[in-house]
Design a protein around this motif. Structure first.
Motif, short mmCIF file in Angstrom:
data_model
loop_
_atom_site.label_atom_id
_atom_site.label_comp_id
_atom_site.label_asym_id
_atom_site.label_seq_id
_atom_site.Cartn_x
_atom_site.Cartn_y
_atom_site.Cartn_z
N LEU A 14 1.82 2.99 -8.22
CA LEU A 14 0.59 2.84 -8.20
C LEU A 14 0.29 2.35 -6.69
O LEU A 14 -0.64 2.50 -6.23
CB LEU A 14 0.56 1.08 -8.98
CG LEU A 14 -0.92 0.51 -8.73
CD1 LEU A 14 -1.83 1.23 -9.24
CD2 LEU A 14 -0.88 -0.97 -9.48
N ALA A 15 1.31 1.81 -6.00
CA ALA A 15 1.32 1.84 -4.60
C ALA A 15 0.94 3.00 -3.78
O ALA A 15 -0.29 3.15 -2.84
CB ALA A 15 2.58 1.40 -3.99
N GLU A 16 1.30 4.10 -4.51
CA GLU A 16 1.05 5.40 -3.59
C GLU A 16 -0.21 6.10 -4.07
O GLU A 16 -1.04 6.44 -3.25
CB GLU A 16 2.04 6.59 -4.41
CG GLU A 16 3.30 6.35 -3.93
CD GLU A 16 4.67 7.37 -4.63
OE1 GLU A 16 5.73 7.51 -3.96
OE2 GLU A 16 4.12 7.95 -5.88
N SER A 17 -0.65 5.66 -5.46
CA SER A 17 -2.07 6.02 -5.78
C SER A 17 -3.04 5.44 -4.86
O SER A 17 -4.13 5.96 -4.35
CB SER A 17 -2.03 5.65 -7.13
OG SER A 17 -1.38 6.59 -8.25
N LEU A 18 -2.99 3.91 -4.69
CA LEU A 18 -4.11 3.16 -3.98
C LEU A 18 -3.79 3.46 -2.59
O LEU A 18 -4.90 3.37 -1.92
CB LEU A 18 -3.59 1.58 -4.10
CG LEU A 18 -3.69 1.29 -5.73
CD1 LEU A 18 -3.27 -0.21 -5.73
CD2 LEU A 18 -5.24 1.19 -5.87
N VAL A 19 -2.77 3.64 -1.86
CA VAL A 19 -2.65 4.21 -0.47
C VAL A 19 -3.47 5.32 -0.45
O VAL A 19 -4.24 5.46 0.62
CB VAL A 19 -1.22 4.31 -0.14
CG1 VAL A 19 -1.17 4.91 1.34
CG2 VAL A 19 -0.65 3.20 0.09
N ASP A 20 -3.39 6.38 -1.46
CA ASP A 20 -4.34 7.65 -1.20
C ASP A 20 -5.64 7.37 -1.29
O ASP A 20 -6.47 8.04 -0.79
CB ASP A 20 -3.79 8.58 -2.40
CG ASP A 20 -2.51 9.20 -2.04
OD1 ASP A 20 -2.02 9.11 -1.05
OD2 ASP A 20 -1.78 9.64 -3.16
#
Length: 298
Positions: free
Chosen positions: A111-117
């Motif tokens: 989820l963190a990676e998705s939100l950073v993107d």
């Protein structure tokens, strides 16, 4: 062409998902922003099928390995389908609440990676305090309480707070439209950001604001709140100035409960007594102690 920033709600099937939707709807409708529902398909750190040929021995059946691989592939496919069903249900819920512009997105990975993107298109992120994987019965013993804090608020949530530079609304209970908010203030840069946001945002035009500063001693003359209170009053906000003493998280959470505060607004303080807000146990302590949603600003 200019793209309007969105209210992004994280949907994962946890019991707080409906409340996350409701708070996201409240924000989207009040500020006139589009709404995006996000589900992230995260795979287990240790997959069901690993390199087990050594464990099975030299005589391992290729048919067995193929079957185990198929099981894992089916599990991944079911996770995707489950997420799609949750997103569809969340879209129906939000559109029934009157939001016309609802987008759904499913991504693979953390989820963190998705939100950073997605950070550049986020206006406000709305997320539950704990995800589906961290929901468990309460534990009464002290060791259990510590364990619950570790898994309940989750390292993932802390990672999100560290990674994103967007307002994050952490939902920890059923929806209740805020009528009374608390703005924790210490004059730092992030506290000023919170002050300006409360003064300018349509979200807070019709709410009472408790402007709270936690000091070392009651003998301290608190002139810090005067200018801040003036800015809020000039914006037409009903403001109450409050000076508290004692441990910060205890003072704030006790005041929140006593005054029946609906929403607490806090910055990621980099100076003063709250400088460790996002750097250690204070974040987890506040998230555990507060009984109502917490809006975090960086």
């Amino acid at each position: 062409m200019f793209e309007q920033k969105k209210i992004v709600a994280c949907i994962d099937g946890a019991t707080l998902s409906e409340a996350v939707c409701d708070y996201a709807v409240w924000i989207a409708q009040t500020v006139g922003a589009p709404l995006k529902l996000l589900h992230s398909v995260e795979y287990r750190a240790i997959p069901a099928v690993a390199d087990i040929t050594g464990a099975l021995g030299l005589g391992a059946s290729e048919d067995l390995l193929a079957e185990l691989t198929e099981v894992e592939e089916n599990r991944s496919r079911l996770l995707v389908q489950k997420g799609q069903l949750m997103l569809n249900a969340a879209r129906q819920h939000t559109t029934a609440a009157g939001v016309k512009d609802v987008e759904v997105l499913q991504r693979h990975g953390s989820l963190a990676e998705s939100l950073v993107d997605l950070e550049e298109e986020i206006r406000v992120l709305v997320i539950g305090i704990r995800g589906e994987d961290h929901e468990s019965p309460p534990l009464n013993d002290s060791a259990g309480a510590s364990q619950r804090r570790g898994s309940g608020t989750g390292t993932q949530l802390e990672s999100l707070i560290r990674a994103l530079h967007r307002p994050i609304l952490v939902v920890n209970g059923g929806f209740r439209q805020p009528q009374k908010i608390m703005l924790a203030y210490d004059g730092s840069e992030s506290a000023m950001k919170g002050l300006h946001m409360v003064a300018a945002s349509p979200l807070f035009k019709n709410v009472a604001c408790h402007l709270v500063h936690v000091v070392e001693s009651s003998s301290v003359t608190d002139d810090l709140l005067e200018a801040a209170a003036h800015e809020l009053s000039a914006a037409g906000i009903d403001v109450t100035r409050v000076q508290l003493t004692g441990p910060i998280e205890e003072a704030l959470s006790t005041y929140q409960a006593r005054e029946n505060i609906d929403l607490t607004v806090m910055g990621a303080f980099s100076h003063g007594r709250l400088r460790k807000f996002l750097l250690g146990s204070f974040t987890a302590n506040m998230l555990e102690r507060t009984q109502r949603p917490l809006l975090l600003l960086r």
